[in-house]
Scaffold this motif. Structure first.
Motif, mmCIF file in Angstrom:
data_model
loop_
_atom_site.group_PDB
_atom_site.id
_atom_site.type_symbol
_atom_site.label_atom_id
_atom_site.label_comp_id
_atom_site.label_asym_id
_atom_site.label_seq_id
_atom_site.Cartn_x
_atom_site.Cartn_y
_atom_site.Cartn_z
ATOM 1 N N PHE A 33 0.844 -1.196 0.000
ATOM 2 C CA PHE A 33 0.000 0.000 0.000
ATOM 3 C C PHE A 33 0.877 1.243 0.000
ATOM 4 C CE2 PHE A 33 -2.646 -3.173 2.152
ATOM 5 C CZ PHE A 33 -3.824 -3.048 1.445
ATOM 6 N N ASP A 34 0.426 2.269 -0.724
ATOM 7 C CA ASP A 34 1.137 3.543 -0.711
ATOM 8 C C ASP A 34 0.182 4.653 -1.119
ATOM 9 O OD1 ASP A 34 3.220 5.277 -0.273
ATOM 10 O OD2 ASP A 34 4.311 4.770 -2.086
ATOM 11 N N GLY A 35 0.544 5.849 -0.762
ATOM 12 C CA GLY A 35 -0.223 7.036 -1.139
ATOM 13 C C GLY A 35 0.709 8.081 -1.711
ATOM 14 N N THR A 36 0.202 8.881 -2.629
ATOM 15 C CA THR A 36 1.008 9.947 -3.220
ATOM 16 C C THR A 36 0.118 11.143 -3.526
ATOM 17 O OG1 THR A 36 2.623 10.472 -4.927
ATOM 18 C CG2 THR A 36 0.759 9.125 -5.600
ATOM 19 N N PHE A 37 0.720 12.318 -3.579
ATOM 20 C CA PHE A 37 -0.029 13.544 -3.852
ATOM 21 C C PHE A 37 -0.484 13.589 -5.306
ATOM 22 C CE2 PHE A 37 2.701 14.758 -0.284
ATOM 23 C CZ PHE A 37 1.750 15.264 0.582
ATOM 24 N N LEU A 38 -1.689 14.100 -5.525
ATOM 25 C CA LEU A 38 -2.186 14.393 -6.871
ATOM 26 C C LEU A 38 -1.916 15.869 -7.111
ATOM 27 C CD1 LEU A 38 -5.581 12.468 -6.790
ATOM 28 C CD2 LEU A 38 -3.491 11.802 -7.977
ATOM 29 N N LYS A 39 -1.021 16.159 -8.018
ATOM 30 C CA LYS A 39 -0.588 17.540 -8.230
ATOM 31 C C LYS A 39 -1.380 18.182 -9.368
ATOM 32 C CE LYS A 39 3.995 16.722 -6.483
ATOM 33 N NZ LYS A 39 5.411 16.876 -6.658
ATOM 34 N N VAL A 55 -7.135 20.641 -8.125
ATOM 35 C CA VAL A 55 -8.079 20.078 -7.168
ATOM 36 C C VAL A 55 -7.351 19.470 -5.975
ATOM 37 C CG1 VAL A 55 -9.921 18.382 -6.861
ATOM 38 C CG2 VAL A 55 -9.751 19.649 -8.990
ATOM 39 N N GLY A 56 -6.176 18.890 -6.209
ATOM 40 C CA GLY A 56 -5.393 18.283 -5.132
ATOM 41 C C GLY A 56 -5.911 16.907 -4.772
ATOM 42 N N GLY A 57 -5.567 16.475 -3.597
ATOM 43 C CA GLY A 57 -5.975 15.164 -3.126
ATOM 44 C C GLY A 57 -4.810 14.193 -3.094
ATOM 45 N N ILE A 58 -5.149 12.956 -2.820
ATOM 46 C CA ILE A 58 -4.162 11.887 -2.680
ATOM 47 C C ILE A 58 -4.612 10.687 -3.508
ATOM 48 C CG2 ILE A 58 -3.093 10.282 -1.018
ATOM 49 C CD1 ILE A 58 -2.209 13.076 -0.446
ATOM 50 N N SER A 59 -3.646 9.996 -4.088
ATOM 51 C CA SER A 59 -3.911 8.735 -4.773
ATOM 52 C C SER A 59 -3.418 7.605 -3.882
ATOM 53 C CB SER A 59 -3.181 8.695 -6.117
ATOM 54 O OG SER A 59 -3.290 7.411 -6.692
ATOM 55 N N LEU A 60 -4.325 6.705 -3.505
ATOM 56 C CA LEU A 60 -3.968 5.520 -2.732
ATOM 57 C C LEU A 60 -3.888 4.347 -3.697
ATOM 58 C CD1 LEU A 60 -6.399 5.875 0.313
ATOM 59 C CD2 LEU A 60 -4.091 6.787 0.057
ATOM 60 N N SER A 69 3.956 -1.529 3.783
ATOM 61 C CA SER A 69 3.547 -0.128 3.665
ATOM 62 C C SER A 69 4.694 0.784 4.072
ATOM 63 C CB SER A 69 2.322 0.147 4.540
ATOM 64 O OG SER A 69 2.681 0.136 5.898
ATOM 65 N N ASN A 70 4.402 2.074 4.066
ATOM 66 C CA ASN A 70 5.414 3.089 4.360
ATOM 67 C C ASN A 70 5.295 3.665 5.772
ATOM 68 O OD1 ASN A 70 3.081 4.541 4.106
ATOM 69 N ND2 ASN A 70 3.894 6.042 2.678
ATOM 70 N N GLN A 85 2.715 4.844 7.316
ATOM 71 C CA GLN A 85 1.782 5.953 7.464
ATOM 72 C C GLN A 85 0.783 5.599 8.566
ATOM 73 O OE1 GLN A 85 -1.544 7.027 6.831
ATOM 74 N NE2 GLN A 85 -0.948 9.167 6.920
ATOM 75 N N LYS A 86 0.584 6.492 9.524
ATOM 76 C CA LYS A 86 -0.192 6.180 10.718
ATOM 77 C C LYS A 86 -1.629 5.771 10.419
ATOM 78 C CE LYS A 86 2.541 8.976 13.836
ATOM 79 N NZ LYS A 86 3.166 10.155 13.282
ATOM 80 N N GLY A 87 -2.304 6.472 9.548
ATOM 81 C CA GLY A 87 -3.681 6.121 9.225
ATOM 82 C C GLY A 87 -3.782 4.738 8.618
ATOM 83 N N LEU A 88 -2.820 4.399 7.789
ATOM 84 C CA LEU A 88 -2.782 3.087 7.149
ATOM 85 C C LEU A 88 -2.529 1.995 8.189
ATOM 86 C CD1 LEU A 88 -0.968 2.280 3.875
ATOM 87 C CD2 LEU A 88 -0.652 0.828 5.814
ATOM 88 N N LEU A 89 -1.565 2.207 9.072
ATOM 89 C CA LEU A 89 -1.249 1.209 10.097
ATOM 90 C C LEU A 89 -2.429 0.970 11.030
ATOM 91 C CD1 LEU A 89 2.407 2.222 11.049
ATOM 92 C CD2 LEU A 89 1.659 0.318 9.620
ATOM 93 N N ASN A 90 -3.117 2.025 11.414
ATOM 94 C CA ASN A 90 -4.286 1.883 12.286
ATOM 95 C C ASN A 90 -5.399 1.098 11.601
ATOM 96 O OD1 ASN A 90 -2.963 3.357 14.233
ATOM 97 N ND2 ASN A 90 -3.984 5.277 13.741
#
Length: 131
Positions: free
Chosen positions: A38-44, A47-52, A102-103, A105-110
């Protein structure tokens, strides 16, 4: 594909988009090991946001794309919803026999600790080195 809105009504705000094509789902279930990263990255863009993303490993140790989502941010709620949908599709259950990477990331681990209690979790060595 699942599209979620923040508030139903005449003018709605985009919240999340989940994509998992059926051939990718079947390909993973029939030809891949029970391992996913699992990973997340910025959508540049404006509008912004994140791609999971979730990527598997095929029998030749190649990367196998499984699913991805566009979400409002890389947080517990986004990861929880993404994983709920994935784990339901793949019938992960308590996670027995599965390994996730994963990397840290706290939200992912929880979310992983709640949804896949019996799964093994490993951290990406690149992220361990950077931190």
């Amino acid at each position: 594909m699942l599209l979620e809105h923040a508030e139903p009504g005449l003018y709605t705000t985009f919240r999340r988009l989940f994509v998992c094509f059926h051939p990718l789902l079947q390909g993973f279930l029939l030809g891949c090991i029970r391992f996913a990263g699992f990973d997340g990255t910025f959508l540049k863009h404006k509008v912004g946001g994140i791609s999971l993303t979730e990527v598997g490993c095929d029998e030749n140790n190649g990367m196998f794309p499984i699913a991805w989502a566009a979400v409002e941010g890389e947080n517990y709620n986004s990861w929880m919803r993404f994983m709920e949908l994935l784990f339901k599709l793949f019938d992960v259950g308590s996670g027995h026999g599965w390994t996730f990477i994963s990397n840290q990331q706290k939200g992912l681990l929880n979310a992983l600790s709640i949804l896949a209690l019996d799964a093994e979790h490993r951290n990406c060595s690149r992220h361990i080195y950077q931190n």
